[in-house]
Design a protein around this motif. Structure first.
Motif, PDB file in Angstrom:
ATOM      1  N   PRO A 175      62.490  77.313 -25.713  1.00  0.00           N
ATOM      2  CA  PRO A 175      62.484  76.034 -26.434  1.00  0.00           C
ATOM      3  C   PRO A 175      61.119  75.743 -27.041  1.00  0.00           C
ATOM      4  O   PRO A 175      60.088  76.209 -26.548  1.00  0.00           O
ATOM      5  CB  PRO A 175      62.840  75.023 -25.340  1.00  0.00           C
ATOM      6  N   LEU A 176      61.124  74.961 -28.107  1.00  0.00           N
ATOM      7  CA  LEU A 176      59.904  74.708 -28.860  1.00  0.00           C
ATOM      8  C   LEU A 176      58.785  74.159 -27.985  1.00  0.00           C
ATOM      9  O   LEU A 176      57.630  74.598 -28.097  1.00  0.00           O
ATOM     10  CB  LEU A 176      60.208  73.728 -30.003  1.00  0.00           C
ATOM     11  N   LEU A 177      59.086  73.219 -27.103  1.00  0.00           N
ATOM     12  CA  LEU A 177      58.046  72.627 -26.267  1.00  0.00           C
ATOM     13  C   LEU A 177      57.448  73.658 -25.321  1.00  0.00           C
ATOM     14  O   LEU A 177      56.225  73.680 -25.102  1.00  0.00           O
ATOM     15  CB  LEU A 177      58.610  71.442 -25.475  1.00  0.00           C
ATOM     16  N   VAL A 178      58.269  74.529 -24.762  1.00  0.00           N
ATOM     17  CA  VAL A 178      57.765  75.581 -23.884  1.00  0.00           C
ATOM     18  C   VAL A 178      56.867  76.525 -24.661  1.00  0.00           C
ATOM     19  O   VAL A 178      55.782  76.896 -24.199  1.00  0.00           O
ATOM     20  CB  VAL A 178      58.930  76.345 -23.229  1.00  0.00           C
ATOM     21  N   ARG A 179      57.303  76.919 -25.857  1.00  0.00           N
ATOM     22  CA  ARG A 179      56.476  77.805 -26.679  1.00  0.00           C
ATOM     23  C   ARG A 179      55.151  77.135 -27.025  1.00  0.00           C
ATOM     24  O   ARG A 179      54.095  77.783 -27.038  1.00  0.00           O
ATOM     25  CB  ARG A 179      57.222  78.181 -27.959  1.00  0.00           C
ATOM     26  N   PHE A 180      55.189  75.844 -27.295  1.00  0.00           N
ATOM     27  CA  PHE A 180      53.955  75.121 -27.615  1.00  0.00           C
ATOM     28  C   PHE A 180      53.000  75.120 -26.429  1.00  0.00           C
ATOM     29  O   PHE A 180      51.796  75.385 -26.579  1.00  0.00           O
ATOM     30  CB  PHE A 180      54.284  73.687 -28.030  1.00  0.00           C
ATOM     31  N   LEU A 181      53.527  74.842 -25.232  1.00  0.00           N
ATOM     32  CA  LEU A 181      52.668  74.812 -24.045  1.00  0.00           C
ATOM     33  C   LEU A 181      52.030  76.165 -23.780  1.00  0.00           C
ATOM     34  O   LEU A 181      50.835  76.252 -23.473  1.00  0.00           O
ATOM     35  CB  LEU A 181      53.480  74.365 -22.825  1.00  0.00           C
ATOM     36  N   PHE A 182      52.817  77.241 -23.913  1.00  0.00           N
ATOM     37  CA  PHE A 182      52.245  78.558 -23.684  1.00  0.00           C
ATOM     38  C   PHE A 182      51.263  78.932 -24.786  1.00  0.00           C
ATOM     39  O   PHE A 182      50.240  79.601 -24.518  1.00  0.00           O
ATOM     40  CB  PHE A 182      53.356  79.606 -23.557  1.00  0.00           C
ATOM     41  N   ALA A 183      51.528  78.523 -26.018  1.00  0.00           N
ATOM     42  CA  ALA A 183      50.585  78.801 -27.105  1.00  0.00           C
ATOM     43  C   ALA A 183      49.243  78.131 -26.839  1.00  0.00           C
ATOM     44  O   ALA A 183      48.177  78.724 -27.064  1.00  0.00           O
ATOM     45  CB  ALA A 183      51.171  78.331 -28.443  1.00  0.00           C
ATOM     46  N   TRP A 224      47.487  80.126 -24.003  1.00  0.00           N
ATOM     47  CA  TRP A 224      46.876  81.387 -24.442  1.00  0.00           C
ATOM     48  C   TRP A 224      45.672  81.128 -25.337  1.00  0.00           C
ATOM     49  O   TRP A 224      44.690  81.880 -25.284  1.00  0.00           O
ATOM     50  CB  TRP A 224      47.891  82.269 -25.161  1.00  0.00           C
ATOM     51  N   LYS A 225      45.724  80.058 -26.140  1.00  0.00           N
ATOM     52  CA  LYS A 225      44.588  79.723 -26.988  1.00  0.00           C
ATOM     53  C   LYS A 225      43.385  79.330 -26.138  1.00  0.00           C
ATOM     54  O   LYS A 225      42.258  79.781 -26.392  1.00  0.00           O
ATOM     55  CB  LYS A 225      44.971  78.569 -27.923  1.00  0.00           C
ATOM     56  N   LEU A 226      43.616  78.506 -25.125  1.00  0.00           N
ATOM     57  CA  LEU A 226      42.525  78.126 -24.230  1.00  0.00           C
ATOM     58  C   LEU A 226      42.009  79.335 -23.460  1.00  0.00           C
ATOM     59  O   LEU A 226      40.797  79.479 -23.252  1.00  0.00           O
ATOM     60  CB  LEU A 226      43.000  77.049 -23.252  1.00  0.00           C
ATOM     61  N   GLY A 227      42.917  80.198 -23.048  1.00  0.00           N
ATOM     62  CA  GLY A 227      42.498  81.400 -22.341  1.00  0.00           C
ATOM     63  C   GLY A 227      41.612  82.283 -23.182  1.00  0.00           C
ATOM     64  O   GLY A 227      40.610  82.837 -22.697  1.00  0.00           O
ATOM     65  N   LEU A 281      39.797  81.230 -25.741  1.00  0.00           N
ATOM     66  CA  LEU A 281      38.560  80.502 -26.027  1.00  0.00           C
ATOM     67  C   LEU A 281      37.576  80.564 -24.872  1.00  0.00           C
ATOM     68  O   LEU A 281      36.366  80.753 -25.066  1.00  0.00           O
ATOM     69  CB  LEU A 281      38.908  79.040 -26.348  1.00  0.00           C
ATOM     70  N   PHE A 282      38.088  80.434 -23.638  1.00  0.00           N
ATOM     71  CA  PHE A 282      37.205  80.362 -22.471  1.00  0.00           C
ATOM     72  C   PHE A 282      37.160  81.660 -21.659  1.00  0.00           C
ATOM     73  O   PHE A 282      36.506  81.704 -20.619  1.00  0.00           O
ATOM     74  CB  PHE A 282      37.637  79.209 -21.568  1.00  0.00           C
ATOM     75  N   GLY A 283      37.843  82.685 -22.127  1.00  0.00           N
ATOM     76  CA  GLY A 283      37.786  83.974 -21.451  1.00  0.00           C
ATOM     77  C   GLY A 283      38.573  84.055 -20.170  1.00  0.00           C
ATOM     78  O   GLY A 283      38.324  84.932 -19.337  1.00  0.00           O
ATOM     79  N   TRP A 284      39.576  83.176 -19.987  1.00  0.00           N
ATOM     80  CA  TRP A 284      40.342  83.187 -18.746  1.00  0.00           C
ATOM     81  C   TRP A 284      41.122  84.478 -18.557  1.00  0.00           C
ATOM     82  O   TRP A 284      41.373  84.880 -17.421  1.00  0.00           O
ATOM     83  CB  TRP A 284      41.330  82.017 -18.725  1.00  0.00           C
ATOM     84  N   ASP A 285      41.514  85.100 -19.662  1.00  0.00           N
ATOM     85  CA  ASP A 285      42.380  86.272 -19.577  1.00  0.00           C
ATOM     86  C   ASP A 285      41.668  87.566 -19.952  1.00  0.00           C
ATOM     87  O   ASP A 285      42.317  88.581 -20.206  1.00  0.00           O
ATOM     88  CB  ASP A 285      43.605  86.073 -20.485  1.00  0.00           C
ATOM     89  N   ASP A 286      40.354  87.542 -19.997  1.00  0.00           N
ATOM     90  CA  ASP A 286      39.603  88.755 -20.296  1.00  0.00           C
ATOM     91  C   ASP A 286      39.879  89.817 -19.242  1.00  0.00           C
ATOM     92  O   ASP A 286      40.137  89.491 -18.068  1.00  0.00           O
ATOM     93  CB  ASP A 286      38.100  88.463 -20.339  1.00  0.00           C
ATOM     94  N   PRO A 287      39.836  91.097 -19.621  1.00  0.00           N
ATOM     95  CA  PRO A 287      40.142  92.166 -18.661  1.00  0.00           C
ATOM     96  C   PRO A 287      39.339  92.098 -17.374  1.00  0.00           C
ATOM     97  O   PRO A 287      39.869  92.382 -16.288  1.00  0.00           O
ATOM     98  CB  PRO A 287      39.837  93.433 -19.459  1.00  0.00           C
ATOM     99  N   GLU A 288      38.079  91.697 -17.459  1.00  0.00           N
ATOM    100  CA  GLU A 288      37.260  91.651 -16.240  1.00  0.00           C
ATOM    101  C   GLU A 288      37.689  90.530 -15.298  1.00  0.00           C
ATOM    102  O   GLU A 288      37.247  90.481 -14.143  1.00  0.00           O
ATOM    103  CB  GLU A 288      35.779  91.492 -16.593  1.00  0.00           C
ATOM    104  N   GLN A 289      38.539  89.624 -15.777  1.00  0.00           N
ATOM    105  CA  GLN A 289      39.068  88.573 -14.923  1.00  0.00           C
ATOM    106  C   GLN A 289      40.406  88.954 -14.289  1.00  0.00           C
ATOM    107  O   GLN A 289      40.968  88.192 -13.503  1.00  0.00           O
ATOM    108  CB  GLN A 289      39.257  87.274 -15.730  1.00  0.00           C
TER     109      GLN A 289
END
Length: 205
Positions: free
Chosen positions: A57-65, A68-71, A73-81
């Protein structure tokens, strides 16, 4: 439907011996009318097929988008993490006993930032790690008492310090009010539509 943590912890799952130091965060049940004891693989295959064909659903896709954008921006999902070799934490694949080590153990799950741990006839587990948390999504296949079965998903976590605990607390309302209800509708619909979704598909893959 959200169910008590004991609905997971009281079952004789193999994940208990693999991740005894993880906390059970959430447990949800998904109905599968007409199911039998050997239908976990079919249920999981139907879910994968549904997710590949029909967007969330659109709202779910928005929340995940946003996530991932914040991740990014702040490096939350970088490989070393993430997971070893050069990651923040070691994969639970390193804890698997010989009888649970499978060819797919440690391989990425298509479309989501998880890797496979193991799959049995009544149990399946995948894991992820990032700057916020080391987590496991566990799927169990459980009799309902009326001759049928249901899928139970338990989320197990080790939060990464104060930041990880604050992050999990901040996203809790979105999980309970948006993500899990949408997931319930999609997964239960996938079971109902399994014949169409899996036409020509090997459910064991």
């Amino acid at each position: 439907m959200r169910i008590p943590v004991a609905a997971h912890t009281e079952q004789p799952w193999r994940i208990h011996e693999i991740a005894p130091d993880f906390r059970v965060l959430d447990v949800w049940a998904y109905r599968a009318p007409g199911s039998g004891p050997d239908d976990l693989a079919t249920m999981l295959a139907a879910i994968r097929a549904a997710e590949s064909r029909k967007p969330d659903p659109l709202l779910v896709r928005f929340l995940f988008a946003v996530r991932w954008k914040l991740g990014a921006l702040f490096g939350w999902d970088d490989p070393e993490q993430g997971l070893a070799a050069k990651g923040r934490v070691s994969s639970l694949c390193e804890r698997l006993p010989d009888d649970l080590r499978q060819p797919q153990s440690g391989t990425p799950v298509p479309g989501i930032p998880f890797v496979e741990l193991y799959q049995l006839h009544n149990e399946h587990a995948i894991e992820l790690a990032n700057k916020t948390v080391h987590g496991v999504a566990h799927h169990g296949w459980v009799p309902t008492g009326d001759g049928e079965y249901e899928l139970r998903m338990a989320v197990l976590i080790k939060a990464n310090g104060r930041f990880g605990r604050a992050y999990m607390a901040a996203i809790a309302p979105f999980r309970y009010l948006v993500v899990y209800p949408a997931m319930t509708r999609q997964w239960e619909r996938a079971w109902r539509d399994r014949a169409e979704l899996l036409d020509g598909v090997d459910s064991r893959s």
